[in-house]
Design a protein around this motif. Structure first.
Motif, PDB file in Angstrom:
ATOM      1  N   ALA A 175       0.833  -1.210   0.000  1.00 10.85           N
ATOM      2  CA  ALA A 175       0.000   0.000   0.000  1.00 10.85           C
ATOM      3  C   ALA A 175       0.867   1.258   0.000  1.00 10.85           C
ATOM      4  O   ALA A 175       0.567   2.242  -0.699  1.00 10.85           O
ATOM      5  N   LEU A 176       1.965   1.237   0.763  1.00 11.82           N
ATOM      6  CA  LEU A 176       2.876   2.375   0.812  1.00 11.82           C
ATOM      7  C   LEU A 176       3.544   2.589  -0.551  1.00 11.82           C
ATOM      8  O   LEU A 176       3.694   3.723  -1.013  1.00 11.82           O
ATOM      9  N   SER A 177       3.902   1.495  -1.210  1.00 16.33           N
ATOM     10  CA  SER A 177       4.525   1.574  -2.538  1.00 16.33           C
ATOM     11  C   SER A 177       3.559   2.161  -3.558  1.00 16.33           C
ATOM     12  O   SER A 177       3.937   2.998  -4.384  1.00 16.33           O
ATOM     13  N   ARG A 178       2.310   1.717  -3.507  1.00 19.56           N
ATOM     14  CA  ARG A 178       1.294   2.214  -4.443  1.00 19.56           C
ATOM     15  C   ARG A 178       1.024   3.699  -4.210  1.00 19.56           C
ATOM     16  O   ARG A 178       0.760   4.446  -5.158  1.00 19.56           O
ATOM     17  N   LYS A 179       1.117   4.121  -2.949  1.00 15.68           N
ATOM     18  CA  LYS A 179       0.882   5.528  -2.612  1.00 15.68           C
ATOM     19  C   LYS A 179       2.040   6.400  -3.100  1.00 15.68           C
ATOM     20  O   LYS A 179       1.825   7.467  -3.676  1.00 15.68           O
ATOM     21  N   LYS A 180       3.276   5.951  -2.872  1.00 17.10           N
ATOM     22  CA  LYS A 180       4.452   6.726  -3.239  1.00 17.10           C
ATOM     23  C   LYS A 180       4.754   6.671  -4.734  1.00 17.10           C
ATOM     24  O   LYS A 180       5.223   7.643  -5.321  1.00 17.10           O
ATOM     25  N   TYR A 181       4.498   5.502  -5.325  1.00 12.12           N
ATOM     26  CA  TYR A 181       4.833   5.298  -6.742  1.00 12.12           C
ATOM     27  C   TYR A 181       3.647   4.645  -7.460  1.00 12.12           C
ATOM     28  O   TYR A 181       3.702   3.472  -7.843  1.00 12.12           O
ATOM     29  N   PRO A 182       2.562   5.390  -7.647  1.00 18.63           N
ATOM     30  CA  PRO A 182       1.327   4.821  -8.200  1.00 18.63           C
ATOM     31  C   PRO A 182       1.443   4.231  -9.607  1.00 18.63           C
ATOM     32  O   PRO A 182       0.662   3.354  -9.979  1.00 18.63           O
ATOM     33  N   GLU A 183       2.418   4.704 -10.388  1.00 17.89           N
ATOM     34  CA  GLU A 183       2.554   4.217 -11.763  1.00 17.89           C
ATOM     35  C   GLU A 183       3.665   3.179 -11.924  1.00 17.89           C
ATOM     36  O   GLU A 183       3.850   2.627 -13.009  1.00 17.89           O
ATOM     37  N   ALA A 184       4.388   2.911 -10.863  1.00 13.68           N
ATOM     38  CA  ALA A 184       5.520   1.986 -10.947  1.00 13.68           C
ATOM     39  C   ALA A 184       5.071   0.528 -10.954  1.00 13.68           C
ATOM     40  O   ALA A 184       4.048   0.170 -10.370  1.00 13.68           O
ATOM     41  N   LYS A 185       5.849  -0.300 -11.632  1.00 12.45           N
ATOM     42  CA  LYS A 185       5.642  -1.747 -11.583  1.00 12.45           C
ATOM     43  C   LYS A 185       6.323  -2.258 -10.321  1.00 12.45           C
ATOM     44  O   LYS A 185       7.472  -1.922 -10.045  1.00 12.45           O
ATOM     45  N   ILE A 186       5.598  -3.051  -9.548  1.00  8.06           N
ATOM     46  CA  ILE A 186       6.145  -3.580  -8.298  1.00  8.06           C
ATOM     47  C   ILE A 186       6.531  -5.040  -8.514  1.00  8.06           C
ATOM     48  O   ILE A 186       5.701  -5.841  -8.955  1.00  8.06           O
ATOM     49  N   PHE A 187       7.766  -5.372  -8.220  1.00  3.29           N
ATOM     50  CA  PHE A 187       8.222  -6.733  -8.491  1.00  3.29           C
ATOM     51  C   PHE A 187       8.940  -7.334  -7.289  1.00  3.29           C
ATOM     52  O   PHE A 187       9.313  -6.644  -6.342  1.00  3.29           O
ATOM     53  N   GLY A 188       9.120  -8.626  -7.355  1.00  2.00           N
ATOM     54  CA  GLY A 188       9.828  -9.309  -6.293  1.00  2.00           C
ATOM     55  C   GLY A 188      10.482 -10.571  -6.801  1.00  2.00           C
ATOM     56  O   GLY A 188      10.018 -11.183  -7.767  1.00  2.00           O
ATOM     57  N   LEU A 189      11.575 -10.956  -6.157  1.00  2.00           N
ATOM     58  CA  LEU A 189      12.255 -12.221  -6.412  1.00  2.00           C
ATOM     59  C   LEU A 189      12.265 -12.987  -5.101  1.00  2.00           C
ATOM     60  O   LEU A 189      12.736 -12.468  -4.084  1.00  2.00           O
ATOM     61  N   THR A 190      11.745 -14.188  -5.098  1.00  2.00           N
ATOM     62  CA  THR A 190      11.667 -14.930  -3.849  1.00  2.00           C
ATOM     63  C   THR A 190      11.750 -16.436  -4.078  1.00  2.00           C
ATOM     64  O   THR A 190      11.390 -16.929  -5.148  1.00  2.00           O
ATOM     65  N   THR A 191      12.227 -17.127  -3.065  1.00  2.00           N
ATOM     66  CA  THR A 191      12.238 -18.593  -3.087  1.00  2.00           C
ATOM     67  C   THR A 191      11.188 -19.143  -2.128  1.00  2.00           C
ATOM     68  O   THR A 191      11.001 -20.347  -2.039  1.00  2.00           O
ATOM     69  N   GLY A 192      10.516 -18.255  -1.412  1.00  2.00           N
ATOM     70  CA  GLY A 192       9.552 -18.687  -0.392  1.00  2.00           C
ATOM     71  C   GLY A 192       8.139 -18.859  -0.921  1.00  2.00           C
ATOM     72  O   GLY A 192       7.568 -17.927  -1.492  1.00  2.00           O
ATOM     73  N   LEU A 193       7.569 -20.029  -0.716  1.00  2.00           N
ATOM     74  CA  LEU A 193       6.208 -20.303  -1.176  1.00  2.00           C
ATOM     75  C   LEU A 193       5.186 -19.404  -0.480  1.00  2.00           C
ATOM     76  O   LEU A 193       4.211 -18.973  -1.090  1.00  2.00           O
ATOM     77  N   ALA A 194       5.421 -19.132   0.803  1.00  2.00           N
ATOM     78  CA  ALA A 194       4.489 -18.286   1.560  1.00  2.00           C
ATOM     79  C   ALA A 194       4.455 -16.876   0.979  1.00  2.00           C
ATOM     80  O   ALA A 194       3.383 -16.279   0.826  1.00  2.00           O
ATOM     81  N   VAL A 195       5.624 -16.345   0.623  1.00  2.00           N
ATOM     82  CA  VAL A 195       5.701 -14.999   0.041  1.00  2.00           C
ATOM     83  C   VAL A 195       5.051 -14.991  -1.337  1.00  2.00           C
ATOM     84  O   VAL A 195       4.361 -14.039  -1.706  1.00  2.00           O
ATOM     85  N   MET A 196       5.257 -16.066  -2.099  1.00  2.00           N
ATOM     86  CA  MET A 196       4.625 -16.166  -3.425  1.00  2.00           C
ATOM     87  C   MET A 196       3.100 -16.114  -3.288  1.00  2.00           C
ATOM     88  O   MET A 196       2.412 -15.467  -4.084  1.00  2.00           O
ATOM     89  N   LYS A 197       2.571 -16.800  -2.290  1.00  2.00           N
ATOM     90  CA  LYS A 197       1.124 -16.822  -2.061  1.00  2.00           C
ATOM     91  C   LYS A 197       0.627 -15.428  -1.688  1.00  2.00           C
ATOM     92  O   LYS A 197      -0.403 -14.958  -2.207  1.00  2.00           O
ATOM     93  N   ILE A 198       1.353 -14.745  -0.822  1.00  2.00           N
ATOM     94  CA  ILE A 198       0.979 -13.386  -0.423  1.00  2.00           C
ATOM     95  C   ILE A 198       1.013 -12.451  -1.626  1.00  2.00           C
ATOM     96  O   ILE A 198       0.092 -11.661  -1.852  1.00  2.00           O
ATOM     97  N   ASN A 199       2.085 -12.546  -2.418  1.00  2.00           N
ATOM     98  CA  ASN A 199       2.210 -11.707  -3.618  1.00  2.00           C
ATOM     99  C   ASN A 199       1.050 -11.952  -4.580  1.00  2.00           C
ATOM    100  O   ASN A 199       0.480 -11.014  -5.149  1.00  2.00           O
ATOM    101  N   SER A 200       0.718 -13.222  -4.764  1.00  2.00           N
ATOM    102  CA  SER A 200      -0.379 -13.581  -5.666  1.00  2.00           C
ATOM    103  C   SER A 200      -1.686 -12.954  -5.193  1.00  2.00           C
ATOM    104  O   SER A 200      -2.470 -12.435  -5.995  1.00  2.00           O
TER     105      SER A 200
END
Length: 219
Positions: free
Chosen positions: A105-130
């Motif tokens: 939410a903070l990222s969307r507020k500060k950078y509303p037009e930016a693409k938000i990305f992540g690199l992770t090996t964690g299944l839990a983080v992948m689920k949250i991102n999804s």
């Protein structure tokens, strides 16, 4: 213990004393998982707090409980929510998800037009991102900013990344594209509007039919 026992807020100058502890836990967590992580110094983490580009979670007793920060690349066209960590003492209560939701939410507020990305090996983080709207992508869809990829040098898997020409590695790449999400929303609204218009036409046709039948019955 529940998620209500924690205060999740945008980090600031009053939280810089936690930077050292946060960095130690980041390194220990990566070591325990046997996976790589781009190492950050306490000074770097503290600076993110001072810039208002981080989220911190504190237990009601004042103990540090979790953290995550924002990085920007390609002149702000890309944003990464990095360094997600939860104090081992407070895991299994949903803190990781709550922190990710807040930093997103903070990222969307500060950078509303930016693409938000992540690199992770964690299944839990992948689920949250999804759940937040991220989608799996190839590395070619991420920032090509050299500074970002140089940050991977401290990762134990850096040799794998370079050997594969930065096309893939042990991490899964995920991306939230606001422009694509806006298109999806627009298409969805068009379909809803179309269905509503179609239903309205059917209802009007039925009303006209009923009126004609009533008028006919009068005679």
């Amino acid at each position: 213990m529940t998620i209500q026992d924690f205060d999740i807020q945008v980090a600031s100058a009053q939280h810089v004393d936690y930077a050292q502890q946060i960095c130690v836990e980041m390194a220990e967590s990566a070591k325990a998982r046997g996976t790589g992580i781009a190492q950050r110094s306490p000074e770097y983490v503290a600076n993110k707090m001072l810039e208002g580009k981080a989220v911190i979670a504190l237990h009601k007793n004042g103990t540090w409980a979790g953290f995550c920060y924002i990085e920007t690349w390609s002149h702000g066209d890309f944003v990464a929510n990095s360094g997600l960590i939860v104090n081992p003492e407070f895991r299994k209560v949903g803190l990781a998800k709550a922190i990710k939701e807040n930093i997103f939410a903070l990222s969307r507020k500060k950078y509303p037009e930016a693409k938000i990305f992540g690199l992770t090996t964690g299944l839990a983080v992948m689920k949250i991102n999804s759940d937040l709207g991220y989608e799996p992508v190839t590395y070619s869809e991420l920032t090509q900013d050299e500074a970002f990829w140089q940050g991977c040098k401290s990762c134990v898997n850096f040799d794998i990344l370079t050997a594969k020409g930065r096309k893939n590695c042990m991490c899964t790449a995920m991306l939230f594209d606001p422009a694509e999400k806006a298109k999806e929303y627009e298409e969805k609204m068009k379909k809803i509007t179309h269905k509503a218009t179609l239903l309205e036409r059917i209802e009007n046709a039925l009303k006209r039919s009923t009126k004609l039948m009533l008028a006919h019955n009068k005679f």
